[in-house]
Design an enzyme around this catalytic site. Structure first.
Site, PDB file in Angstrom:
ATOM      1  N   LYS A 112     -13.300   4.315   1.234  1.00  0.00           N
ATOM      2  CA  LYS A 112     -12.093   4.902   1.759  1.00  0.00           C
ATOM      3  C   LYS A 112     -12.084   6.085   0.996  1.00  0.00           C
ATOM      4  O   LYS A 112     -11.436   7.114   1.392  1.00  0.00           O
ATOM      5  CB  LYS A 112     -11.018   3.917   1.428  1.00  0.00           C
ATOM      6  CG  LYS A 112     -11.026   2.898   2.293  1.00  0.00           C
ATOM      7  CD  LYS A 112     -10.029   1.462   1.724  1.00  0.00           C
ATOM      8  CE  LYS A 112     -10.478   0.373   2.742  1.00  0.00           C
ATOM      9  NZ  LYS A 112      -9.906  -0.952   2.177  1.00  0.00           N
TER      10      LYS A 112
ATOM     11  N   GLN B 287      -6.174  -3.499  -2.827  1.00  0.00           N
ATOM     12  CA  GLN B 287      -7.256  -4.120  -2.105  1.00  0.00           C
ATOM     13  C   GLN B 287      -7.360  -5.713  -2.318  1.00  0.00           C
ATOM     14  O   GLN B 287      -7.242  -5.835  -3.476  1.00  0.00           O
ATOM     15  CB  GLN B 287      -8.789  -3.254  -2.879  1.00  0.00           C
ATOM     16  CG  GLN B 287      -9.983  -3.802  -2.260  1.00  0.00           C
ATOM     17  CD  GLN B 287     -10.079  -3.350  -0.786  1.00  0.00           C
ATOM     18  OE1 GLN B 287      -9.802  -2.247  -0.503  1.00  0.00           O
ATOM     19  NE2 GLN B 287     -10.496  -4.330  -0.038  1.00  0.00           N
TER      20      GLN B 287
ATOM     21  N   ASP C 189      -0.763   0.255   3.877  1.00  0.00           N
ATOM     22  CA  ASP C 189      -1.576  -0.723   4.569  1.00  0.00           C
ATOM     23  C   ASP C 189      -0.929  -2.125   5.203  1.00  0.00           C
ATOM     24  O   ASP C 189      -1.389  -3.006   5.876  1.00  0.00           O
ATOM     25  CB  ASP C 189      -2.505  -1.491   3.151  1.00  0.00           C
ATOM     26  CG  ASP C 189      -3.872  -2.334   3.736  1.00  0.00           C
ATOM     27  OD1 ASP C 189      -4.270  -1.921   4.750  1.00  0.00           O
ATOM     28  OD2 ASP C 189      -4.087  -3.197   2.948  1.00  0.00           O
TER      29      ASP C 189
END
Ligand code: NAP
Length: 280
Positions: free
Chosen positions: A54, A98, A121
């Site tokens: 990413k 994450q 996200d």
């Protein structure tokens, strides 16, 4: 093999090219590059790989990225404190926590510390509710990427029977909701589903999000169906028995190279949207 293979990298690159242009424009307004901050806790090798990928994508797309790497012994409140600080940091446009995080951390509490305006996200209650209600908000990136793949290959879900295997909050549940919003007739399957093969056999669109190698057998696939395999298992194996399914499907995603690239593209695109909203 009869199916056309869905080229996730091609679709992702098209999204990233647009994103790059938008990044340059918003950088002029902000006086800095848009910035994605990632919180990574612990040493899970797959998570480290994802975060590196990413960050690399951010660099090539005109975004800054910051990675905050915390040790595996980090507590929930320490992780929450960092996410709150990033939420209040005017130099940060998007926040990615994450996951999976180490088991002792209450992931949901950490997610909820993300300012919804930076939840690129799509993991907070606010984002999920916005998606469910069909109002503006950030979407969960893998489901959003799956919808981009369908659009890129001219698959209109309206009226089609879609079977989603898996009901996680980041994948199965939201992709079913996005398909429903596009007028598909959606069935969810999960670990308690009886006669999975028969349910899958009725699907015009199958979305697999389980995490069990080749769980979905090729001969379950209805001839002419569209198969989207979001599963990723050790050894580059998806949740669908690929070669056999490709004999029957009309369109199929490979693993890797199908769903994965569009997930990252959506993350970056939503970060730019967050930056644009913050700068307007
Ligand atoms: P998860 O949270 O573990 O959820 C798995 C789902 O599969 C659950 O809903 C579970 O049902 C269901 N399931 C388990 N065994 C089943 C069975 N035998 N039959 C039918 N359903 C079954 O996983 P996740 O986070 O959604 O991830 C799923 C897969 O997608 C993984 O391989 C992951 O690596 C991959 N993934 C890929 C991306 C990407 O960007 N490409 C992003 C996210 C995830 P219950 O709810 O009943 O337990």
């Amino acid at each position: 093999m009869r199916a056309t293979i869905i080229d996730g990298a091609r679709v992702a690159n098209a999204i990233l090219a647009q994103t790059h242009q938008r990044a340059s424009a918003v950088a002029t307004t902000l006086g800095r590059k848009p910035c994605l901050a990632t919180v990574l806790v612990g040493e899970d090798p797959a998570s480290h790989t994802y975060v590196r990928m990413k960050s690399n994508r951010c660099r090539t797309t005109g975004l800054d990225s910051r990675t905050h790497h915390l040790p595996a012994c980090t507590t929930t409140s320490e992780a929450v404190a960092l996410v709150r600080a990033l939420s209040g940091d005017t130099g940060v446009d998007g926040i990615l926590v994450q996951h999976p995080m180490p088991a002792h951390i209450d992931e949901r509490t950490v997610f909820e510390a993300i300012d919804p305006g930076k939840d690129v996200d799509g993991v907070t209650h606010a984002s999920f509710a916005a998606m469910a209600l069909g109002s503006n908000g950030f979407q969960s990136c893998t489901p959003a990427g799956i919808m981009a793949l369908l659009d890129a290959y001219d698959v209109d879900p309206a009226g089609l029977r879609a079977v989603v295997v898996g009901r996680s909050l980041i994948l199965g549940k939201p992709v079913g909701m996005l398909l429903l919003a596009r007028d598909a007739t959606v069935t969810y399957c999960h670990s308690r589903t009886v006669d999975l093969s028969q349910v899958v056999a009725e699907a015009d669109i199958v979305v697999a999000g389980v995490g069990k190698p080749a769980l979905i057998k090729g001969d379950w696939i209805k001839p002419g169906a569209v198969v989207i395999d979001a599963g990723y298992n050790r050894g580059n194996i998806g949740d669908v028995q690929y070669a056999e399914a490709a004999e029957r499907a009309r369109l199929i995603t490979p693993v890797p190279g199908g769903v994965g690239p569009t997930t990252i593209a959506m993350l970056l695109r939503q970060t730019i949207t967050a930056a644009e909203q913050a700068s307007s």
